[in-house]
Design a protein around this motif. Sequence first.
Motif, PDB file in Angstrom:
ATOM      1  N   GLU A 157      47.054  25.302  20.030  1.00 33.47           N
ATOM      2  CA  GLU A 157      47.256  24.166  19.127  1.00 33.47           C
ATOM      3  C   GLU A 157      48.162  23.095  19.715  1.00 33.47           C
ATOM      4  O   GLU A 157      48.552  22.165  19.012  1.00 33.47           O
ATOM      5  CB  GLU A 157      47.859  24.674  17.808  1.00 33.47           C
ATOM      6  CG  GLU A 157      46.934  25.569  17.011  1.00 33.47           C
ATOM      7  CD  GLU A 157      45.708  24.844  16.502  1.00 33.47           C
ATOM      8  OE1 GLU A 157      45.811  23.642  16.192  1.00 33.47           O
ATOM      9  OE2 GLU A 157      44.641  25.469  16.429  1.00 33.47           O
TER      10      GLU A 157
ATOM     11  N   THR B 264      46.508  35.764  14.087  1.00 34.43           N
ATOM     12  CA  THR B 264      46.641  35.892  12.632  1.00 34.43           C
ATOM     13  C   THR B 264      47.799  35.055  12.100  1.00 34.43           C
ATOM     14  O   THR B 264      47.654  34.330  11.109  1.00 34.43           O
ATOM     15  CB  THR B 264      46.850  37.364  12.242  1.00 34.43           C
ATOM     16  OG1 THR B 264      45.718  38.118  12.674  1.00 34.43           O
ATOM     17  CG2 THR B 264      47.013  37.508  10.734  1.00 34.43           C
ATOM     18  N   THR B 265      48.964  35.144  12.762  1.00 37.56           N
ATOM     19  CA  THR B 265      50.114  34.369  12.287  1.00 37.56           C
ATOM     20  C   THR B 265      49.869  32.872  12.430  1.00 37.56           C
ATOM     21  O   THR B 265      50.315  32.084  11.601  1.00 37.56           O
ATOM     22  CB  THR B 265      51.390  34.756  13.046  1.00 37.56           C
ATOM     23  OG1 THR B 265      51.191  34.545  14.453  1.00 37.56           O
ATOM     24  CG2 THR B 265      51.746  36.208  12.793  1.00 37.56           C
TER      25      THR B 265
ATOM     26  N   ARG C 192      46.897  31.410  12.169  1.00 40.35           N
ATOM     27  CA  ARG C 192      45.993  31.052  11.082  1.00 40.35           C
ATOM     28  C   ARG C 192      46.758  30.923   9.763  1.00 40.35           C
ATOM     29  O   ARG C 192      46.537  29.973   8.993  1.00 40.35           O
ATOM     30  CB  ARG C 192      44.886  32.093  10.956  1.00 40.35           C
ATOM     31  CG  ARG C 192      43.777  31.679   9.990  1.00 40.35           C
ATOM     32  CD  ARG C 192      42.710  32.763   9.859  1.00 40.35           C
ATOM     33  NE  ARG C 192      42.146  33.115  11.157  1.00 40.35           N
ATOM     34  CZ  ARG C 192      42.297  34.299  11.728  1.00 40.35           C
ATOM     35  NH1 ARG C 192      43.008  35.240  11.137  1.00 40.35           N
ATOM     36  NH2 ARG C 192      41.740  34.552  12.895  1.00 40.35           N
ATOM     37  N   ASN C 193      47.697  31.811   9.515  1.00 37.91           N
ATOM     38  CA  ASN C 193      48.500  31.746   8.296  1.00 37.91           C
ATOM     39  C   ASN C 193      49.361  30.489   8.267  1.00 37.91           C
ATOM     40  O   ASN C 193      49.503  29.839   7.231  1.00 37.91           O
ATOM     41  CB  ASN C 193      49.386  32.987   8.172  1.00 37.91           C
ATOM     42  CG  ASN C 193      48.592  34.252   7.915  1.00 37.91           C
ATOM     43  OD1 ASN C 193      47.450  34.182   7.451  1.00 37.91           O
ATOM     44  ND2 ASN C 193      49.178  35.397   8.215  1.00 37.91           N
TER      45      ASN C 193
ATOM     46  N   LYS D  74      48.693  27.669   9.819  1.00 36.15           N
ATOM     47  CA  LYS D  74      47.830  26.498   9.618  1.00 36.15           C
ATOM     48  C   LYS D  74      47.496  26.322   8.138  1.00 36.15           C
ATOM     49  O   LYS D  74      47.461  25.192   7.633  1.00 36.15           O
ATOM     50  CB  LYS D  74      46.553  26.644  10.455  1.00 36.15           C
ATOM     51  CG  LYS D  74      46.801  26.460  11.950  1.00 36.15           C
ATOM     52  CD  LYS D  74      45.559  26.779  12.765  1.00 36.15           C
ATOM     53  CE  LYS D  74      44.516  25.718  12.638  1.00 36.15           C
ATOM     54  NZ  LYS D  74      43.365  25.965  13.541  1.00 36.15           N
ATOM     55  N   ASP D  75      47.266  27.424   7.432  1.00 33.52           N
ATOM     56  CA  ASP D  75      47.034  27.331   5.987  1.00 33.52           C
ATOM     57  C   ASP D  75      48.254  26.751   5.282  1.00 33.52           C
ATOM     58  O   ASP D  75      48.137  25.915   4.378  1.00 33.52           O
ATOM     59  CB  ASP D  75      46.706  28.719   5.417  1.00 33.52           C
ATOM     60  CG  ASP D  75      45.357  29.243   5.886  1.00 33.52           C
ATOM     61  OD1 ASP D  75      44.529  28.416   6.302  1.00 33.52           O
ATOM     62  OD2 ASP D  75      45.147  30.467   5.837  1.00 33.52           O
ATOM     63  N   TYR D  76      49.439  27.190   5.706  1.00 32.30           N
ATOM     64  CA  TYR D  76      50.684  26.680   5.134  1.00 32.30           C
ATOM     65  C   TYR D  76      50.842  25.188   5.412  1.00 32.30           C
ATOM     66  O   TYR D  76      51.208  24.404   4.529  1.00 32.30           O
ATOM     67  CB  TYR D  76      51.850  27.472   5.731  1.00 32.30           C
ATOM     68  CG  TYR D  76      53.215  26.869   5.515  1.00 32.30           C
ATOM     69  CD1 TYR D  76      53.854  26.952   4.281  1.00 32.30           C
ATOM     70  CD2 TYR D  76      53.884  26.237   6.564  1.00 32.30           C
ATOM     71  CE1 TYR D  76      55.119  26.398   4.091  1.00 32.30           C
ATOM     72  CE2 TYR D  76      55.137  25.692   6.397  1.00 32.30           C
ATOM     73  CZ  TYR D  76      55.757  25.773   5.152  1.00 32.30           C
ATOM     74  OH  TYR D  76      56.993  25.221   4.972  1.00 32.30           O
TER      75      TYR D  76
ATOM     76  N   ILE E 232      48.459  22.982   6.084  1.00 34.72           N
ATOM     77  CA  ILE E 232      47.453  22.215   5.345  1.00 34.72           C
ATOM     78  C   ILE E 232      47.925  21.942   3.922  1.00 34.72           C
ATOM     79  O   ILE E 232      47.770  20.837   3.397  1.00 34.72           O
ATOM     80  CB  ILE E 232      46.108  22.961   5.345  1.00 34.72           C
ATOM     81  CG1 ILE E 232      45.480  22.908   6.741  1.00 34.72           C
ATOM     82  CG2 ILE E 232      45.142  22.376   4.312  1.00 34.72           C
ATOM     83  CD1 ILE E 232      44.283  23.808   6.912  1.00 34.72           C
ATOM     84  N   LYS E 233      48.550  22.942   3.302  1.00 37.83           N
ATOM     85  CA  LYS E 233      49.070  22.753   1.949  1.00 37.83           C
ATOM     86  C   LYS E 233      50.152  21.681   1.928  1.00 37.83           C
ATOM     87  O   LYS E 233      50.207  20.834   1.038  1.00 37.83           O
ATOM     88  CB  LYS E 233      49.623  24.073   1.407  1.00 37.83           C
ATOM     89  CG  LYS E 233      48.560  25.122   1.144  1.00 37.83           C
ATOM     90  CD  LYS E 233      49.183  26.445   0.689  1.00 37.83           C
ATOM     91  CE  LYS E 233      48.101  27.489   0.466  1.00 37.83           C
ATOM     92  NZ  LYS E 233      48.692  28.812   0.097  1.00 37.83           N
ATOM     93  N   ARG E 234      51.015  21.678   2.927  1.00 39.99           N
ATOM     94  CA  ARG E 234      52.075  20.661   2.986  1.00 39.99           C
ATOM     95  C   ARG E 234      51.515  19.269   3.233  1.00 39.99           C
ATOM     96  O   ARG E 234      52.043  18.275   2.719  1.00 39.99           O
ATOM     97  CB  ARG E 234      53.072  21.027   4.087  1.00 39.99           C
ATOM     98  CG  ARG E 234      53.898  22.254   3.797  1.00 39.99           C
ATOM     99  CD  ARG E 234      55.123  22.326   4.694  1.00 39.99           C
ATOM    100  NE  ARG E 234      55.961  21.117   4.553  1.00 39.99           N
ATOM    101  CZ  ARG E 234      57.225  21.076   4.956  1.00 39.99           C
ATOM    102  NH1 ARG E 234      57.797  22.148   5.478  1.00 39.99           N
ATOM    103  NH2 ARG E 234      57.915  19.972   4.851  1.00 39.99           N
TER     104      ARG E 234
ATOM    105  N   ARG F 172      48.896  17.997   2.126  1.00 39.00           N
ATOM    106  CA  ARG F 172      48.230  17.442   0.970  1.00 39.00           C
ATOM    107  C   ARG F 172      49.140  16.562   0.138  1.00 39.00           C
ATOM    108  O   ARG F 172      48.687  15.850  -0.759  1.00 39.00           O
ATOM    109  CB  ARG F 172      47.680  18.583   0.099  1.00 39.00           C
ATOM    110  CG  ARG F 172      46.477  19.303   0.706  1.00 39.00           C
ATOM    111  CD  ARG F 172      46.066  20.495  -0.130  1.00 39.00           C
ATOM    112  NE  ARG F 172      44.922  21.179   0.478  1.00 39.00           N
ATOM    113  CZ  ARG F 172      44.580  22.427   0.205  1.00 39.00           C
ATOM    114  NH1 ARG F 172      45.284  23.131  -0.681  1.00 39.00           N
ATOM    115  NH2 ARG F 172      43.545  22.983   0.794  1.00 39.00           N
TER     116      ARG F 172
END
Length: 335
Positions: free
Chosen positions: A266, A320-321, A323-324, A326-328, A330-332, A334
């Motif tokens: 990334e 895995t960490t 990916r987790n 990136k989800d976090y 993405i939420k920020r 928004r």
Amino acid sequence: MLDTLKKVVTVEGISASDVPSFVVNSKQPLILKGFINQWPIVKKGHESEDALKDYLLKYANNLALTVGHGSPDINGRIFYNDEFTALNCKAYKMSLTELFKHIAQSKGNEKPPLYYMGTTSVDNYFSSLRNENDIHIEGKSPTMNFWMGNQSTIPAHYDVPHNIACNVYGKRRFTLFPPDQLENLYIGPLDFTPAGQSISLVDITKPDFKKYPKFQDALQHAQVAELEAGDALFLPSMWWHHVEGLSHLNLLATFWWSATDYATDESGNALLYAVMALRHLPEEKKRMWLNLFNHYIFDAQPLDHIPEHAKGMLNPQSETTLRNFKDYLIKRLRY
């Protein structure tokens, strides 16, 4: 001019079935002479161009390919228009048969139109072809892509993954610059690019030294690799490379793998976000952020004062960490 530049070191006797660690760990590019001579697809190309085409068509999945097309006046160089409002070529969908037909029709033209198939997943578009034409690197699972077209020029750019670029058919010339030549290459826009990566604005084949004077310094550090069918080039991560397809039909297979232990790197995305968030801050604020970047990244310390289980993203990462996280993120984003 390119004839006077330093040549990339050539290594002989390396087999695609067992890439030695000294190649994978090299800090300099290397030409691997005859690296894929035993591939069936290379042998078909040595037999004839028609045999190569038949072999590719046998494995093609009949999915439409994305092909860049440009008029003869661009001389095969994928670039911007004069106003930097669009690219000088357009992307079209076509079958492999149609692509071969267009390339054949332009054969022999002094200034042919450009037909260029960029990054194309072999696994997705040419099922099972890789079973017979692959490389083996201990502990790595490289992604394999095809690049095919007629005479073409791709301006200097870098890729984050390490790469072994295998020249399957035709002739290619790579002009390479180490990562520290960034300032001398006059890199164009970050978010308006031909294929995702920023490119040098200098036409290496006929450089304008009045417009780009520091490029003369870059040439002092340049290396050239000329590949025949069957040869390969090991290209370390983030080396700038200007690529020319010199024959009327050229086919390249690239094998990319990340410097990390998992597939996704990334760091390129991190640069883009940092530019957007920090580049235009006041200088005093930039220095504060530089201190934070040094503390957590460039001069990173163990941070033993934080319990191991509470370090979160400061701990070594896995797929895995990441990916987790990136989800976090993405939420920020928004909000």
